[in-house]
Design an enzyme around this catalytic site. Structure first.
Site, PDB file in Angstrom:
ATOM      1  N   ALA A  70       0.865  -1.182   0.000  1.00  9.03           N
ATOM      2  CA  ALA A  70       0.000   0.000   0.000  1.00  9.03           C
ATOM      3  C   ALA A  70       0.896   1.224   0.000  1.00  9.03           C
ATOM      4  O   ALA A  70       2.013   1.181   0.510  1.00  9.03           O
ATOM      5  CB  ALA A  70      -0.915   0.028   1.220  1.00  9.03           C
ATOM      6  N   THR A  71       0.393   2.313  -0.558  1.00  7.33           N
ATOM      7  CA  THR A  71       1.093   3.593  -0.491  1.00  7.33           C
ATOM      8  C   THR A  71       0.075   4.689  -0.231  1.00  7.33           C
ATOM      9  O   THR A  71      -0.975   4.734  -0.879  1.00  7.33           O
ATOM     10  CB  THR A  71       1.851   3.895  -1.798  1.00  7.33           C
ATOM     11  N   ALA A  72       0.383   5.565   0.726  1.00  4.51           N
ATOM     12  CA  ALA A  72      -0.486   6.697   1.047  1.00  4.51           C
ATOM     13  C   ALA A  72       0.377   7.939   1.220  1.00  4.51           C
ATOM     14  O   ALA A  72       1.516   7.853   1.687  1.00  4.51           O
ATOM     15  CB  ALA A  72      -1.289   6.429   2.317  1.00  4.51           C
TER      16      ALA A  72
END
EC number: 3.4.25.1
Length: 203
Positions: free
Chosen positions: A9-11
């Site tokens: 995931a990337t935020a």
């Protein structure tokens, strides 16, 4: 022996002069297997607060639900919205209380209150760091390079939206467990709202 499986995931989060922008890609992966390209990792808590997260979807959803319930309870009792810092501190206590069996989630808390816009970065144990911009997850190194180049202290919300999308596109192109599209949460004087940006997947 068990095989280590990476949860992708990337935020990213950006504090602008007139609000806060949070964004996350939508792919849900287990190792290098894509379970879904429609995962939700950005959550509006109330009209002054939102979070974005990287980690396990179930833990993200649980933390978002806890915050929503507590924000509503605070508003009903106190007749006003909780501040960004008070909600971040609450989340910090909850996450630290689970330090021996932690939530597998890093969290960005973005909000606006009487003191202005805030962006707070939290690790799985609940450490609190306020910053102007940040990136979390498996594609964080790729995304933060774009943020380093494009961020300005006087950036507007509209400019921050474009920069957040650019940062996540950089992560999606190079990080094999990020992708699927981009969700954004914008918090400004008009309230909190969500937007979606479609991204063509590179296969």
């Amino acid at each position: 022996m068990g095989e280590e499986v990476q949860i992708g995931a990337t935020a990213v989060g950006i504090k602008a002069k007139d609000g806060v922008v949070l964004a996350a890609e939508k792919r849900v992966s287990y190792g290098f297997y894509t379970l879904s390209s429609a995962g939700k990792k950005v959550f509006v808590i109330d009209d002054k607060l939102a979070i974005a997260s990287a980690g396990i979807i179930a833990d993200m959803q649980t933390l978002a639900k806890i915050l929503k319930l507590n924000a509503k309870a605070y508003e009903l009792e106190m007749k006003r919205k909780p501040s960004t810092h008070s909600m971040a501190r609450l989340l910090s206590v909850i996450m630290f209380s689970r330090r021996f069996m932690p939530f597998f989630a890093e969290v960005l808390v973005g909000g606006i209150d009487e003191e202005g816009p805030h962006l707070i970065v939290m690790d799985p144990l609940g450490s609190l760091i306020e910053d102007n911009y940040a990136a979390l997850g498996t594609g964080a190194k790729l995304a933060v390079a774009v943020l380093d180049t494009g961020y300005r202290p006087d950036i507007t919300v509209e400019e921050a939206k474009k920069l957040a999308v650019q940062a996540l596109k950089a992560a999606i192109e190079r990080d094999p467990v990020s992708g699927g599209g981009i969700d954004l949460a914008i918090v400004d004087k008009n309230g909190a709202r969500e937007e979606e940006v479609r991204v063509q997947l590179l296969i």
